[in-house]
Design a protein around this motif. Structure first.
Motif, PDB file in Angstrom:
ATOM      1  N   ARG A   1       0.830  -1.206   0.000  1.00  0.00           N
ATOM      2  CA  ARG A   1       0.000   0.000   0.000  1.00  0.00           C
ATOM      3  C   ARG A   1       0.868   1.261   0.000  1.00  0.00           C
ATOM      4  O   ARG A   1       0.543   2.253  -0.659  1.00  0.00           O
ATOM      5  CB  ARG A   1      -0.937  -0.001   1.207  1.00  0.00           C
ATOM      6  CG  ARG A   1      -2.090  -0.982   1.089  1.00  0.00           C
ATOM      7  CD  ARG A   1      -3.161  -0.704   2.139  1.00  0.00           C
ATOM      8  NE  ARG A   1      -2.658  -0.859   3.496  1.00  0.00           N
ATOM      9  CZ  ARG A   1      -2.677  -2.000   4.165  1.00  0.00           C
ATOM     10  NH1 ARG A   1      -3.169  -3.099   3.596  1.00  0.00           N
ATOM     11  NH2 ARG A   1      -2.213  -2.070   5.398  1.00  0.00           N
TER      12      ARG A   1
ATOM     13  N   ALA B   1       2.064   1.825  -3.481  1.00  0.00           N
ATOM     14  CA  ALA B   1       1.008   2.411  -4.310  1.00  0.00           C
ATOM     15  C   ALA B   1       0.834   3.897  -4.007  1.00  0.00           C
ATOM     16  O   ALA B   1       0.662   4.720  -4.928  1.00  0.00           O
ATOM     17  CB  ALA B   1      -0.299   1.660  -4.085  1.00  0.00           C
TER      18      ALA B   1
ATOM     19  N   ASP C   1       3.688   5.756  -5.570  1.00  0.00           N
ATOM     20  CA  ASP C   1       3.502   5.878  -7.022  1.00  0.00           C
ATOM     21  C   ASP C   1       2.515   6.993  -7.345  1.00  0.00           C
ATOM     22  O   ASP C   1       2.729   7.778  -8.281  1.00  0.00           O
ATOM     23  CB  ASP C   1       3.005   4.553  -7.596  1.00  0.00           C
ATOM     24  CG  ASP C   1       4.097   3.500  -7.628  1.00  0.00           C
ATOM     25  OD1 ASP C   1       5.279   3.882  -7.531  1.00  0.00           O
ATOM     26  OD2 ASP C   1       3.777   2.303  -7.745  1.00  0.00           O
TER      27      ASP C   1
END
Length: 440
Positions: A222, A225, A228
């Motif tokens: 997580r 992510a 990103d």
């Protein structure tokens, strides 16, 4: 000097789990083997005592009603070495020897005292004859009750210990496999965190293993992510800043070139170029390696390209190459940007002649940029590598942002390497990017 206790413990989870499992198994097996030996000892002692008590009762029934001569004759005829039997008190008993009684013999003696009322002294015949001589009284006369223990006594405790040892080794192998299975995702997490710390993008971790490890891997994924998403937002923001600022800068440059006052035009042209350079450094620092992947390349060709670009601009940079340089994984755009920053710093703050060297030694590749300027004092090198840090007031007015060396240091770190600044013999500075031959 005594070693601290905490240093005696293993440092990794794998070996700590293996050591704790081994210790628990050893303590459990020692308890089981000891308990088995004690239970067996009590069982044998009770059986021997019961057999001796029954034999003594049978002998007493047989002797009851016989004359002393008949009793003596019957005792002589009934003596068998393999069964409990009586001997007259006048028979010479075995001499005591040390230790007087073993653990099993002591247990048998205690059981005999419980089973045979009035029993007294207990002696053990020395090897190879294993006998217990117990003083008893029968029909008002003293006797020795001789109890054979057997010439050879196989003790299954050692068999149990050997079996338990084999079981322990098998259990330790299973425990080691279990510890390895737990340690593997943690090791993958450590490697992924290291790559993330170097500015690389690791692959998402497999969410397997125990619940706690699975949740830890899921949390890490997580976080990847989220990073990103943040990176994409930052890229969009930088693209917008670059577009929004370069357009008015271009209009400013056009307006400056149309000015009639040469003194104002030259100064404003320099200001616009400084703004463009600072903006470029901001974008380079935020961009890092971008999405560039490492690919096998020739470091000599990369260095020749950098030197040729400066030669076209009228700046001579001496190229120093080893005779043989290996092909190594490189990110050429990022490294070219780092080398250009070092040469620009040498031109801005150092003095000619400038040089760029590429050298290979054991396990590493070195890019060395040198100049003959005043250099950087040793106590200010750490400050020079920090973002937005300027070393003196003269450098604050040169149009720089204080990000040049920080960009180079960041690119080197993202390659798994380092940046070092060292004084040069004869004056000047040597800036060295040291990269591992095998990039992660």
């Amino acid at each position: 000097m005594p070693i601290p206790l905490h240093r005696l413990f293993p440092r990794t989870i794998f070996w700590r789990l293996a050591a704790l499992t081994a210790l628990a198994l050893l303590l459990s097996l020692a308890f089981v083997v000891g308990l088995f030996g004690y239970a067996r000892q009590q069982l044998v002692a009770n059986q021997v005592a019961e057999q001796a008590a029954e034999q003594l009762a049978a002998i007493e029934d047989a002797l009851d009603g016989l004359t002393p001569a008949e009793q003596l004759d019957w005792l002589q005829r009934s003596q068998r070495g393999y069964a409990p039997h009586l001997r007259s008190r006048g028979a010479p008993p075995p001499a005591p020897y040390a230790p007087p009684l073993g653990p099993l013999e002591r247990a048998i003696a205690a059981a005999l005292h419980d089973k045979i009322p009035g029993s007294g002294e207990v002696r053990e015949a020395p090897p190879p004859r294993r006998q217990l001589w117990v003083r008893v009284s029968m029909l008002g006369k003293p006797y020795w009750l001789v109890i054979p223990l057997g010439r050879y006594r196989a003790d299954p405790t050692w068999t149990l210990a050997a079996t338990a040892t084999i079981f322990a080794l098998a259990a330790l192998a299973v425990a080691a496999l279990f510890a390895w299975r737990i340690n593997r995702p943690l090791r993958e997490l450590r490697l992924a965190a290291g790559r993330l710390g170097r500015g690389e993008r690791p692959e998402p971790l497999p969410e397997t293993g125990p619940l706690e490890v699975k949740e830890l891997s899921a949390s890490f994924n997580r976080m990847l992510a989220d990073l990103d998403a943040t990176e994409r937002e930052r890229g969009v923001m930088l693209a917008g800043i670059s577009h929004d600022l370069r357009t008015p800068l271009a209009r400013l440059k056009l307006g400056v070139e149309m000015m009639a006052d040469d003194s104002l035009r030259d100064g404003m042209r320099e200001d616009v170029e400084d703004i463009e350079r600072i903006l470029g450094q901001f974008i380079d620092f935020a961009r890092g390696l971008g999405n560039e992947q490492a690919r096998e390349g020739d470091p000599a060709e990369l260095a020749r390209g950098v030197v040729a670009r400066y030669a076209r601009g009228g700046c001579a940079v001496e190229l120093l190459l080893d005779d043989e340089l290996p092909l190594v994984p490189l990110r050429p755009l990022a490294l070219s940007r780092a080398l250009a920053n070092l040469i620009d710093n040498a031109r801005r703050y150092g003095a000619a002649p400038y040089s760029l060297g590429v050298h290979a030694d054991a396990g590493s590749l070195r890019f060395v940029v040198g100049d003959r300027g005043p250099g950087i004092p040793a106590d200010q090198i750490a400050t020079a590598l920090q973002p937005f840090q300027r070393l003196d007031s003269a450098r604050r007015a040169d149009g720089g942002s204080g990000l040049g060396l920080a960009i180079v240091e960041r690119i080197a770190r993202q390659h798994g390497g380092t940046l070092a600044l060292d004084p040069r013999d004869g004056g000047g500075l040597l800036a060295t990017i040291r990269l591992p031959l095998a990039l992660g």
